[in-house]
Design a protein around this motif. Structure first.
Motif, PDB file in Angstrom:
ATOM      1  N   LEU A  45       8.518   7.373   6.279  1.00  0.00           N
ATOM      2  CA  LEU A  45       9.111   8.062   5.135  1.00  0.00           C
ATOM      3  C   LEU A  45      10.444   8.648   5.544  1.00  0.00           C
ATOM      4  CD1 LEU A  45       6.017   9.919   3.663  1.00  0.00           C
ATOM      5  CD2 LEU A  45       6.965   7.724   2.994  1.00  0.00           C
ATOM      6  N   ASP A  46      11.411   8.599   4.636  1.00  0.00           N
ATOM      7  CA  ASP A  46      12.729   9.184   4.890  1.00  0.00           C
ATOM      8  C   ASP A  46      12.610  10.691   4.888  1.00  0.00           C
ATOM      9  OD1 ASP A  46      13.873   6.692   4.942  1.00  0.00           O
ATOM     10  OD2 ASP A  46      14.471   6.746   2.838  1.00  0.00           O
ATOM     11  N   SER A  47      13.337  11.332   5.793  1.00  0.00           N
ATOM     12  CA  SER A  47      13.330  12.785   5.843  1.00  0.00           C
ATOM     13  C   SER A  47      14.323  13.384   4.855  1.00  0.00           C
ATOM     14  CB  SER A  47      13.643  13.270   7.248  1.00  0.00           C
ATOM     15  OG  SER A  47      14.918  12.795   7.635  1.00  0.00           O
ATOM     16  N   GLY A  48      15.229  12.564   4.340  1.00  0.00           N
ATOM     17  CA  GLY A  48      16.222  13.043   3.389  1.00  0.00           C
ATOM     18  C   GLY A  48      17.094  11.891   2.964  1.00  0.00           C
ATOM     19  N   PRO A  49      18.033  12.152   2.083  1.00  0.00           N
ATOM     20  CA  PRO A  49      18.899  11.062   1.652  1.00  0.00           C
ATOM     21  C   PRO A  49      19.752  10.546   2.805  1.00  0.00           C
ATOM     22  CG  PRO A  49      19.672  13.161   0.771  1.00  0.00           C
ATOM     23  CD  PRO A  49      18.364  13.423   1.469  1.00  0.00           C
ATOM     24  N   ALA A  50      19.908   9.238   2.856  1.00  0.00           N
ATOM     25  CA  ALA A  50      20.703   8.634   3.921  1.00  0.00           C
ATOM     26  C   ALA A  50      22.177   8.994   3.732  1.00  0.00           C
ATOM     27  CB  ALA A  50      20.526   7.122   3.897  1.00  0.00           C
ATOM     28  N   ALA A  63      11.828   4.368 -10.635  1.00  0.00           N
ATOM     29  CA  ALA A  63      10.409   4.336 -10.964  1.00  0.00           C
ATOM     30  C   ALA A  63      10.076   2.957 -11.519  1.00  0.00           C
ATOM     31  CB  ALA A  63      10.079   5.420 -11.984  1.00  0.00           C
ATOM     32  N   GLU A  64       9.153   2.273 -10.890  1.00  0.00           N
ATOM     33  CA  GLU A  64       8.733   0.943 -11.313  1.00  0.00           C
ATOM     34  C   GLU A  64       7.408   1.052 -12.048  1.00  0.00           C
ATOM     35  OE1 GLU A  64      10.417  -1.871 -10.928  1.00  0.00           O
ATOM     36  OE2 GLU A  64      12.044  -0.964  -9.780  1.00  0.00           O
ATOM     37  N   PRO A  65       7.172   0.174 -13.036  1.00  0.00           N
ATOM     38  CA  PRO A  65       5.948   0.291 -13.823  1.00  0.00           C
ATOM     39  C   PRO A  65       4.660   0.011 -13.051  1.00  0.00           C
ATOM     40  CG  PRO A  65       7.229  -1.619 -14.518  1.00  0.00           C
ATOM     41  CD  PRO A  65       8.048  -0.869 -13.522  1.00  0.00           C
ATOM     42  N   HIS A  66       4.705  -0.791 -11.976  1.00  0.00           N
ATOM     43  CA  HIS A  66       3.485  -1.138 -11.253  1.00  0.00           C
ATOM     44  C   HIS A  66       3.402  -0.468  -9.895  1.00  0.00           C
ATOM     45  CE1 HIS A  66       2.556  -3.949 -14.383  1.00  0.00           C
ATOM     46  NE2 HIS A  66       3.770  -4.462 -14.272  1.00  0.00           N
ATOM     47  N   CYS A  67       4.152   0.598  -9.723  1.00  0.00           N
ATOM     48  CA  CYS A  67       4.123   1.382  -8.491  1.00  0.00           C
ATOM     49  C   CYS A  67       3.711   2.805  -8.828  1.00  0.00           C
ATOM     50  CB  CYS A  67       5.498   1.384  -7.822  1.00  0.00           C
ATOM     51  SG  CYS A  67       6.048  -0.224  -7.290  1.00  0.00           S
ATOM     52  N   TYR A  68       3.235   3.506  -7.829  1.00  0.00           N
ATOM     53  CA  TYR A  68       2.778   4.872  -8.033  1.00  0.00           C
ATOM     54  C   TYR A  68       3.533   5.805  -7.099  1.00  0.00           C
ATOM     55  CZ  TYR A  68      -0.917   2.269 -10.262  1.00  0.00           C
ATOM     56  OH  TYR A  68      -1.603   1.398 -11.065  1.00  0.00           O
ATOM     57  N   ASP A  69       4.113   6.851  -7.635  1.00  0.00           N
ATOM     58  CA  ASP A  69       4.800   7.860  -6.831  1.00  0.00           C
ATOM     59  C   ASP A  69       3.779   8.920  -6.444  1.00  0.00           C
ATOM     60  OD1 ASP A  69       7.176   6.506  -7.230  1.00  0.00           O
ATOM     61  OD2 ASP A  69       7.768   7.735  -8.936  1.00  0.00           O
ATOM     62  N   LEU A  70       3.772   9.291  -5.162  1.00  0.00           N
ATOM     63  CA  LEU A  70       2.800  10.262  -4.671  1.00  0.00           C
ATOM     64  C   LEU A  70       3.491  11.418  -3.969  1.00  0.00           C
ATOM     65  CD1 LEU A  70       0.170   7.826  -3.104  1.00  0.00           C
ATOM     66  CD2 LEU A  70       0.113   8.898  -5.360  1.00  0.00           C
ATOM     67  N   CYS A  71       2.881  12.595  -4.068  1.00  0.00           N
ATOM     68  CA  CYS A  71       3.380  13.774  -3.368  1.00  0.00           C
ATOM     69  C   CYS A  71       2.954  13.669  -1.902  1.00  0.00           C
ATOM     70  CB  CYS A  71       2.826  15.042  -4.003  1.00  0.00           C
ATOM     71  SG  CYS A  71       1.035  15.203  -3.860  1.00  0.00           S
ATOM     72  N   ALA A  72       3.399  14.612  -1.081  1.00  0.00           N
ATOM     73  CA  ALA A  72       3.090  14.577   0.352  1.00  0.00           C
ATOM     74  C   ALA A  72       1.585  14.649   0.598  1.00  0.00           C
ATOM     75  CB  ALA A  72       3.812  15.725   1.059  1.00  0.00           C
ATOM     76  N   GLU A  73       0.899  15.536  -0.110  1.00  0.00           N
ATOM     77  CA  GLU A  73      -0.545  15.700   0.102  1.00  0.00           C
ATOM     78  C   GLU A  73      -1.312  14.431  -0.257  1.00  0.00           C
ATOM     79  OE1 GLU A  73      -4.286  18.319  -1.576  1.00  0.00           O
ATOM     80  OE2 GLU A  73      -2.269  19.151  -1.744  1.00  0.00           O
ATOM     81  N   GLY A  91       5.365   3.609   1.179  1.00  0.00           N
ATOM     82  CA  GLY A  91       6.676   3.712   1.805  1.00  0.00           C
ATOM     83  C   GLY A  91       7.490   4.837   1.217  1.00  0.00           C
ATOM     84  N   PRO A  92       8.771   4.903   1.597  1.00  0.00           N
ATOM     85  CA  PRO A  92       9.646   5.951   1.062  1.00  0.00           C
ATOM     86  C   PRO A  92       9.733   5.866  -0.462  1.00  0.00           C
ATOM     87  CG  PRO A  92      10.736   4.687   2.786  1.00  0.00           C
ATOM     88  CD  PRO A  92       9.447   4.002   2.490  1.00  0.00           C
ATOM     89  N   LEU A  93      10.088   6.951  -1.070  1.00  0.00           N
ATOM     90  CA  LEU A  93      10.215   7.012  -2.525  1.00  0.00           C
ATOM     91  C   LEU A  93      11.219   5.961  -2.986  1.00  0.00           C
ATOM     92  CD1 LEU A  93       9.253   8.592  -5.024  1.00  0.00           C
ATOM     93  CD2 LEU A  93      11.244  10.062  -4.720  1.00  0.00           C
ATOM     94  N   ALA A  94      10.784   5.105  -3.904  1.00  0.00           N
ATOM     95  CA  ALA A  94      11.638   4.042  -4.414  1.00  0.00           C
ATOM     96  C   ALA A  94      12.821   4.636  -5.169  1.00  0.00           C
ATOM     97  CB  ALA A  94      10.844   3.123  -5.326  1.00  0.00           C
ATOM     98  N   THR A  95      13.910   3.895  -5.201  1.00  0.00           N
ATOM     99  CA  THR A  95      15.114   4.368  -5.880  1.00  0.00           C
ATOM    100  C   THR A  95      14.855   4.578  -7.362  1.00  0.00           C
ATOM    101  OG1 THR A  95      16.416   3.124  -4.296  1.00  0.00           O
ATOM    102  CG2 THR A  95      17.550   3.868  -6.270  1.00  0.00           C
ATOM    103  N   ALA A  97       7.289  13.956  -6.029  1.00  0.00           N
ATOM    104  CA  ALA A  97       6.914  12.743  -5.309  1.00  0.00           C
ATOM    105  C   ALA A  97       7.790  12.573  -4.068  1.00  0.00           C
ATOM    106  CB  ALA A  97       7.047  11.537  -6.220  1.00  0.00           C
ATOM    107  N   VAL A  98       7.176  12.077  -2.976  1.00  0.00           N
ATOM    108  CA  VAL A  98       7.910  11.824  -1.740  1.00  0.00           C
ATOM    109  C   VAL A  98       7.712  10.393  -1.243  1.00  0.00           C
ATOM    110  CG1 VAL A  98       7.841  14.232  -0.991  1.00  0.00           C
ATOM    111  CG2 VAL A  98       6.035  12.651  -0.270  1.00  0.00           C
ATOM    112  N   ALA A  99       6.768   9.662  -1.836  1.00  0.00           N
ATOM    113  CA  ALA A  99       6.461   8.306  -1.384  1.00  0.00           C
ATOM    114  C   ALA A  99       6.093   7.444  -2.585  1.00  0.00           C
ATOM    115  CB  ALA A  99       5.309   8.327  -0.390  1.00  0.00           C
ATOM    116  N   THR A 100       6.209   6.115  -2.404  1.00  0.00           N
ATOM    117  CA  THR A 100       5.837   5.173  -3.457  1.00  0.00           C
ATOM    118  C   THR A 100       4.753   4.249  -2.920  1.00  0.00           C
ATOM    119  OG1 THR A 100       8.027   5.246  -4.462  1.00  0.00           O
ATOM    120  CG2 THR A 100       6.688   3.324  -4.957  1.00  0.00           C
ATOM    121  N   LEU A 101       3.704   4.089  -3.699  1.00  0.00           N
ATOM    122  CA  LEU A 101       2.571   3.236  -3.357  1.00  0.00           C
ATOM    123  C   LEU A 101       2.644   1.964  -4.186  1.00  0.00           C
ATOM    124  CD1 LEU A 101      -0.256   2.726  -2.069  1.00  0.00           C
ATOM    125  CD2 LEU A 101      -1.200   3.961  -4.039  1.00  0.00           C
ATOM    126  N   THR A 102       2.519   0.817  -3.501  1.00  0.00           N
ATOM    127  CA  THR A 102       2.525  -0.472  -4.164  1.00  0.00           C
ATOM    128  C   THR A 102       1.334  -1.266  -3.663  1.00  0.00           C
ATOM    129  OG1 THR A 102       4.935  -0.442  -4.144  1.00  0.00           O
ATOM    130  CG2 THR A 102       3.898  -2.538  -4.630  1.00  0.00           C
TER     131      THR A 102
END
Length: 143
Positions: free
Chosen positions: A81-86, A53-63, A47-51, A31-36
């Protein structure tokens, strides 16, 4: 009666991965992004991958994050989206080091004889009675 030691896994597990995976069915990519979904506003926020995993959010890959569509009448808000860890910048690290040095420095006498500022010291606050580290004891305004 026998005493057993701590349980040890006899077989290492390849099923559990520390990397979060895409929430889409049959997709195993990282996963690279989180959908809410914000139902009150009929908005999907990607948005960027959440810190965490939340129960009502969805993690998605780049595609899947690139191909995301929302229901008819809904808006899609795409946050950068973040390109890497800050990583802390040099300025951040320098400010932190200066704050630590200031907190560790023994408190100098702020005033010299007869209330004149001491050489290299700052002018004393007339309300300040004592100081310990970053804490100050102040005189009551009534006295």
């Amino acid at each position: 009666m026998s005493r057993r030691g701590p349980l040890k896994s006899a077989v290492p597990s390849n099923l559990v991965s520390p990397v979060r995976r895409c929430s889409r069915t049959a997709c195993g990519r990282p996963a690279v992004a989180t959908l809410t979904y914000v139902y009150a506003d009929s908005t999907a926020v990607l948005g960027p991958l959440a810190t965490y995993a939340e129960p009502h959010c969805y993690d998605l890959c780049a595609e899947h994050s690139e191909r995301l569509t929302a229901p008819r009448g809904w808006d899609v808000v795409r946050l950068a989206l973040d390109s890497g860890p800050a990583r802390p910048s040099g300025d951040d690290l320098e400010a932190l080091a200066n704050a630590v040095r200031e907190a560790a420095r023994p408190q100098e006498r702020l005033t010299g004889p007869e209330g004149a500022p001491a050489p290299g010291g700052r002018e004393a606050d007339p309300m300040e009675v004592a100081r310990r580290g970053h804490l100050r004891v102040l005189r009551s305004p009534d006295s």
